[in-house]
Design a protein around this motif. Structure first.
Motif, PDB file in Angstrom:
ATOM      1  N   VAL A   1       0.740  -1.109  -0.196  1.00 13.36           N
ATOM      2  CA  VAL A   1      -0.005   0.035   0.190  1.00 13.36           C
ATOM      3  C   VAL A   1       0.985   1.269   0.029  1.00 13.36           C
ATOM      4  O   VAL A   1       1.717   1.393   0.929  1.00 13.36           O
ATOM      5  CB  VAL A   1      -0.869   0.126   1.288  1.00 13.36           C
ATOM      6  CG1 VAL A   1      -1.855   1.270   1.228  1.00 13.36           C
ATOM      7  CG2 VAL A   1      -1.830  -1.085   1.237  1.00 13.36           C
ATOM      8  N   GLU A   2       0.676   2.254  -0.935  1.00 11.83           N
ATOM      9  CA  GLU A   2       1.488   3.131  -1.236  1.00 11.83           C
ATOM     10  C   GLU A   2       1.136   4.409   0.061  1.00 11.83           C
ATOM     11  O   GLU A   2      -0.238   4.308   0.583  1.00 11.83           O
ATOM     12  CB  GLU A   2       1.225   3.921  -2.243  1.00 11.83           C
ATOM     13  CG  GLU A   2       1.795   3.387  -3.629  1.00 11.83           C
ATOM     14  CD  GLU A   2       0.804   2.343  -4.212  1.00 11.83           C
ATOM     15  OE1 GLU A   2       1.134   1.845  -5.456  1.00 11.83           O
ATOM     16  OE2 GLU A   2      -0.346   2.109  -3.738  1.00 11.83           O
ATOM     17  N   THR A   3       1.970   4.985   0.648  1.00 15.57           N
ATOM     18  CA  THR A   3       1.568   5.831   1.727  1.00 15.57           C
ATOM     19  C   THR A   3       1.003   7.145   1.089  1.00 15.57           C
ATOM     20  O   THR A   3       1.089   7.403  -0.289  1.00 15.57           O
ATOM     21  CB  THR A   3       2.920   6.341   2.430  1.00 15.57           C
ATOM     22  OG1 THR A   3       3.816   7.121   1.779  1.00 15.57           O
ATOM     23  CG2 THR A   3       3.655   5.137   2.839  1.00 15.57           C
ATOM     24  N   VAL A   4       0.437   7.729   1.966  1.00 18.86           N
ATOM     25  CA  VAL A   4      -0.184   9.197   1.372  1.00 18.86           C
ATOM     26  C   VAL A   4       1.049  10.153   0.723  1.00 18.86           C
ATOM     27  O   VAL A   4       0.780  10.651  -0.201  1.00 18.86           O
ATOM     28  CB  VAL A   4      -1.123   9.993   2.633  1.00 18.86           C
ATOM     29  CG1 VAL A   4      -1.313  11.364   2.257  1.00 18.86           C
ATOM     30  CG2 VAL A   4      -2.340   8.994   2.952  1.00 18.86           C
TER      31      VAL A   4
ATOM     32  N   MET B   1      -7.180   3.001  -1.846  1.00 12.59           N
ATOM     33  CA  MET B   1      -8.329   4.020  -2.417  1.00 12.59           C
ATOM     34  C   MET B   1      -8.345   5.108  -1.041  1.00 12.59           C
ATOM     35  O   MET B   1      -8.387   6.228  -1.783  1.00 12.59           O
ATOM     36  CB  MET B   1      -9.597   3.166  -2.397  1.00 12.59           C
ATOM     37  CG  MET B   1      -9.611   1.902  -3.470  1.00 12.59           C
ATOM     38  SD  MET B   1      -9.106   2.676  -5.339  1.00 12.59           S
ATOM     39  CE  MET B   1      -7.715   1.766  -5.114  1.00 12.59           C
ATOM     40  N   ALA B   2      -8.527   4.751  -0.030  1.00 14.76           N
ATOM     41  CA  ALA B   2      -8.524   5.612   0.937  1.00 14.76           C
ATOM     42  C   ALA B   2      -7.410   6.591   1.000  1.00 14.76           C
ATOM     43  O   ALA B   2      -7.468   7.772   1.239  1.00 14.76           O
ATOM     44  CB  ALA B   2      -8.816   5.132   2.335  1.00 14.76           C
ATOM     45  N   ASN B   3      -6.156   5.941   0.733  1.00 14.96           N
ATOM     46  CA  ASN B   3      -4.981   6.846   0.861  1.00 14.96           C
ATOM     47  C   ASN B   3      -4.991   7.723  -0.438  1.00 14.96           C
ATOM     48  O   ASN B   3      -4.394   8.899  -0.327  1.00 14.96           O
ATOM     49  CB  ASN B   3      -3.588   6.227   0.847  1.00 14.96           C
ATOM     50  CG  ASN B   3      -3.338   5.273   2.157  1.00 14.96           C
ATOM     51  OD1 ASN B   3      -4.147   5.774   3.032  1.00 14.96           O
ATOM     52  ND2 ASN B   3      -2.489   4.653   2.307  1.00 14.96           N
ATOM     53  N   LEU B   4      -5.303   7.153  -1.520  1.00 14.52           N
ATOM     54  CA  LEU B   4      -5.636   7.810  -2.664  1.00 14.52           C
ATOM     55  C   LEU B   4      -6.244   9.248  -2.351  1.00 14.52           C
ATOM     56  O   LEU B   4      -6.004  10.454  -2.981  1.00 14.52           O
ATOM     57  CB  LEU B   4      -5.999   7.223  -3.967  1.00 14.52           C
ATOM     58  CG  LEU B   4      -6.347   7.709  -5.360  1.00 14.52           C
ATOM     59  CD1 LEU B   4      -6.172   6.496  -6.161  1.00 14.52           C
ATOM     60  CD2 LEU B   4      -7.781   8.180  -5.395  1.00 14.52           C
ATOM     61  N   VAL B   5      -7.486   9.074  -1.871  1.00 17.49           N
ATOM     62  CA  VAL B   5      -8.331  10.394  -1.711  1.00 17.49           C
ATOM     63  C   VAL B   5      -7.853  11.070  -0.726  1.00 17.49           C
ATOM     64  O   VAL B   5      -7.867  12.399  -1.039  1.00 17.49           O
ATOM     65  CB  VAL B   5      -9.713   9.559  -1.326  1.00 17.49           C
ATOM     66  CG1 VAL B   5     -10.498  10.871  -0.786  1.00 17.49           C
ATOM     67  CG2 VAL B   5     -10.302   8.837  -1.975  1.00 17.49           C
ATOM     68  N   GLN B   6      -7.238  10.791   0.317  1.00 12.00           N
ATOM     69  CA  GLN B   6      -6.456  11.618   1.355  1.00 12.00           C
ATOM     70  C   GLN B   6      -5.510  12.395   0.505  1.00 12.00           C
ATOM     71  O   GLN B   6      -5.299  13.765   0.802  1.00 12.00           O
ATOM     72  CB  GLN B   6      -5.778  10.596   2.778  1.00 12.00           C
ATOM     73  CG  GLN B   6      -5.377  11.811   3.374  1.00 12.00           C
ATOM     74  CD  GLN B   6      -4.917  10.806   4.806  1.00 12.00           C
ATOM     75  OE1 GLN B   6      -5.333   9.898   4.900  1.00 12.00           O
ATOM     76  NE2 GLN B   6      -3.952  11.796   5.463  1.00 12.00           N
ATOM     77  N   ALA B   7      -4.628  11.715  -0.121  1.00 12.45           N
ATOM     78  CA  ALA B   7      -3.456  12.371  -0.727  1.00 12.45           C
ATOM     79  C   ALA B   7      -4.179  13.489  -1.805  1.00 12.45           C
ATOM     80  O   ALA B   7      -3.380  14.662  -1.869  1.00 12.45           O
ATOM     81  CB  ALA B   7      -2.882  11.400  -1.498  1.00 12.45           C
ATOM     82  N   ALA B   8      -5.286  13.170  -2.407  1.00 10.62           N
ATOM     83  CA  ALA B   8      -5.700  14.239  -3.546  1.00 10.62           C
ATOM     84  C   ALA B   8      -6.321  15.568  -2.723  1.00 10.62           C
ATOM     85  O   ALA B   8      -6.145  16.615  -3.233  1.00 10.62           O
ATOM     86  CB  ALA B   8      -6.883  13.508  -4.260  1.00 10.62           C
ATOM     87  N   ARG B   9      -6.771  15.087  -1.658  1.00  6.91           N
ATOM     88  CA  ARG B   9      -7.381  16.303  -0.690  1.00  6.91           C
ATOM     89  C   ARG B   9      -6.327  16.991  -0.250  1.00  6.91           C
ATOM     90  O   ARG B   9      -6.454  18.331   0.035  1.00  6.91           O
ATOM     91  CB  ARG B   9      -8.336  15.747   0.325  1.00  6.91           C
ATOM     92  CG  ARG B   9      -9.683  14.959  -0.131  1.00  6.91           C
ATOM     93  CD  ARG B   9     -10.658  15.742  -0.675  1.00  6.91           C
ATOM     94  NE  ARG B   9     -10.695  15.722  -2.100  1.00  6.91           N
ATOM     95  CZ  ARG B   9     -11.128  14.808  -3.036  1.00  6.91           C
ATOM     96  NH1 ARG B   9     -11.943  14.133  -2.595  1.00  6.91           N
ATOM     97  NH2 ARG B   9     -10.937  14.989  -4.404  1.00  6.91           N
ATOM     98  N   GLU B  10      -5.231  16.681   0.153  1.00  8.38           N
ATOM     99  CA  GLU B  10      -4.050  17.353   0.712  1.00  8.38           C
ATOM    100  C   GLU B  10      -3.382  18.099  -0.398  1.00  8.38           C
ATOM    101  O   GLU B  10      -3.029  19.304  -0.282  1.00  8.38           O
ATOM    102  CB  GLU B  10      -3.170  16.243   1.491  1.00  8.38           C
ATOM    103  CG  GLU B  10      -3.557  15.728   2.567  1.00  8.38           C
ATOM    104  CD  GLU B  10      -2.552  15.005   3.323  1.00  8.38           C
ATOM    105  OE1 GLU B  10      -1.378  15.001   3.254  1.00  8.38           O
ATOM    106  OE2 GLU B  10      -2.954  14.226   4.274  1.00  8.38           O
TER     107      GLU B  10
END
Length: 355
Positions: free
Chosen positions: A283-286, A325-334
């Motif tokens: 899993v890739e990190t944020v 998916m969850a990390n993807l979304v958090q990264a996009a929002r940041e």
């Protein structure tokens, strides 16, 4: 730049900038769904069509909810009702027949169909699937469809003079299906053409097919094209002439070695950039995903960038797929917040094919 993107921006979006987040299509099936399929196919088991349909509905509801919980802006049911991307559609198109499984890789098999007569549209392929998914979520729903070139290229052709003639007829059927989806309320359709990456010399055929598919489709309907990993320099910039709003490209898997391909000439469509690797169970990190998102900003400005996995994630463990998916979304929002604060310098300004 597409003019139909803002409809997918959530009304309560927290940032001024908006990076559209979605998935390509497939998602790991719950293990009990595979067990239910086995029971349905077992003549001695008491598991009829109604029970099997209920199981598929339950799985579609569950995965759609999983996408919602991850925070994705546009969701898919994870293709819970589909077995394989060509086989599923071939069963629904008149003119195809099946002769048994063909070995494709390792111990995996694919029930490769044959086209034995002129292909014809019979009943809708995906409207029921779309209507169910739309009924269990308040989020916009994307509909992936296997493209006509792949449907033609990955089948035995026993009825047409060549792949091009078959693909053109199939494109007309895809157009008919999209018209029915639009009538049902769909506003985001993705054409999957993995065969294009393996036979890039045929990009002109794919372009002709897309012209047929887009004919008569309203401008407020977003059409995407997903092309799996391949030598993109053999189809770029020619693909910019395709009548689609968004190109979904698999670049994380190749560590973005081909990113520069899309910088010259400038990318005039929307770019759906793969920012997590669908083939890697780590899993890739944020922070890692944020770096990947910023690679996309080297090609297009934020208003032309969609953030997604590289490809369908059905082969990953389900908990891994969710965390990605969850990390993807958090990264996009940041990244959006950092864009708002001026912490990220945008290299590209919006450019269209008309400029």
């Amino acid at each position: 730049m597409s003019q139909n993107r803002d409809q997918f921006r959530p009304p309560n979006h927290p940032n001024d900038h908006f990076l559209l987040t979605t998935v390509v299509g497939s998602y790991p099936k719950p293990k009990w769904l595979d067990r239910a399929r086995d029971l349905h196919e077992d003549e001695d088991a008491d598991f009829d069509d109604d029970a099997w349909n209920e199981a598929k509905d339950d799985a579609a509801r569950l995965i759609t909810d999983e996408h919602e919980r991850a925070g994705l802006d546009v969701v898919v049911d994870g293709e819970m009702r589909r077995n394989e991307m060509v086989e599923f559609f071939a069963h629904r198109i008149d003119g195809y027949e099946f002769n048994g499984p063909v070995k494709v890789w390792g111990h995996n098999t694919f029930d490769k169909p044959s086209v034995v007569s002129e292909v014809e549209y019979d009943e809708s392929w995906l409207v029921d699937e779309y209507e169910f998914t739309a009924s269990v979520t308040d989020k916009p729903v994307k509909v992936p469809i296997t493209g006509p070139y792949t449907l033609a290229n990955w089948s035995f052709n026993e009825a047409y003079d060549d792949t091009e003639a078959l693909a053109h007829d199939l494109a007309d059927l895809v157009n008919e299906e999209i018209e029915k989806l639009v009538e049902a309320g769909a506003r985001y359709v993705q054409i999957d053409e993995p065969a294009l990456a393996t036979t890039p010399d045929d990009h002109a055929i794919v372009g002709d097919c897309l012209e047929r598919i887009a004919d008569g489709i309203p401008e407020d309907v977003r059409i995407g094209l997903h092309v799996c990993y391949g030598d993109y320099s053999r189809i770029y910039p020619e693909i910019l002439d395709f009548p689609v709003d968004e190109f979904d490209l698999e670049l994380a898997n190749g560590d973005y070695e081909q990113l520069d391909v899309f910088k010259d000439p400038e990318f005039t469509a929307d770019l759906a950039l793969g920012v997590v690797d669908a083939h890697d169970a780590d899993v890739e990190t944020v922070p890692e995903i944020k770096e990947n998102i910023q690679k996309g900003l080297e090609v297009v400005p934020p208003e032309q960038l969609t953030v997604s996995p590289d490809c369908g994630v059905k082969l990953l463990p389900r908990e891994v797929a969710y965390e990605k998916m969850a990390n993807l979304v958090q990264a996009a929002r940041e990244v959006e917040q950092e864009l708002d604060d001026g912490e990220i310098e945008v290299e590209r300004s919006a450019v269209t094919a008309d400029d």
